[in-house]
Write a protein that holds these residues in place. Sequence first.
Motif: not given
Length: 215
Positions: A125-130
């Motif tokens: 989820d963090e990478l997607k946000k990034l």
Amino acid sequence: MMLKEIKKDLYSSQTTLVAVSKTRSQQQILELYDLGQRDFGENRVPELVEKYEALPEDIKWHAIGSLQTNKIKYIAPFISLIHSVDSYRLLYKINREALKNDRTIDVLLQIKIGMEEAKQGFKMDELKKLLKKEKSFEAFANVNIVGLMGMASFTNDKEQITAEFKSLKTYFDLCQKEFFNAESFNTLSMGMSGDYKIAVSQGSTMVRIGSLLFS
Ligand SMILES: *Cc1c(COP(=O)(O)O)cnc(C)c1O
């Protein structure tokens, strides 16, 4: 020598085998080289550089372990693929070193899929946000993000491992569709000695095998 058996398992899916040669001698690497193996993976930079300098030039070297930013410069001139990019900062530094060497470096983003707290990698989820926020991932002109890498939990629970690889494949497909060019974003590095067959069944395109190959 397990090479033949492993290659047979990978044949129908056309999965690439990276022979993980960390701690193995140059002689052991050459034995596999003479059987046609060209992709080798190492996790420590000094060992990687030493082997690169001593061994045949047409070997494709893969960096598979956690990478300190101050060591990138030693492998930037020759590395074929870095599997373990787990921060924006690392990507930034790889791009800088690639530029200095007037080349483009292929990398994989490492995703945390296992249960162990210590496992490195971006959380999905963090990478997607990034990725949503940072179109600047594409601004790194000297880095090619060609796919993802992940390691399953250390467990004998095959269902658990299958579920983890499946979730990574689903995420890979999503990234390919939403954030990257599908033609160049085509590598999913998952599977090691103990779990590569499961990984292949879940859509791995590249396995990293050490102990089984050299035992
Ligand atoms: C050591 C290592 C491997 C290979 O593990 P084996 O169990 O020996 O096949 C694969 N990937 C990474 C990141 C490693 O550090």
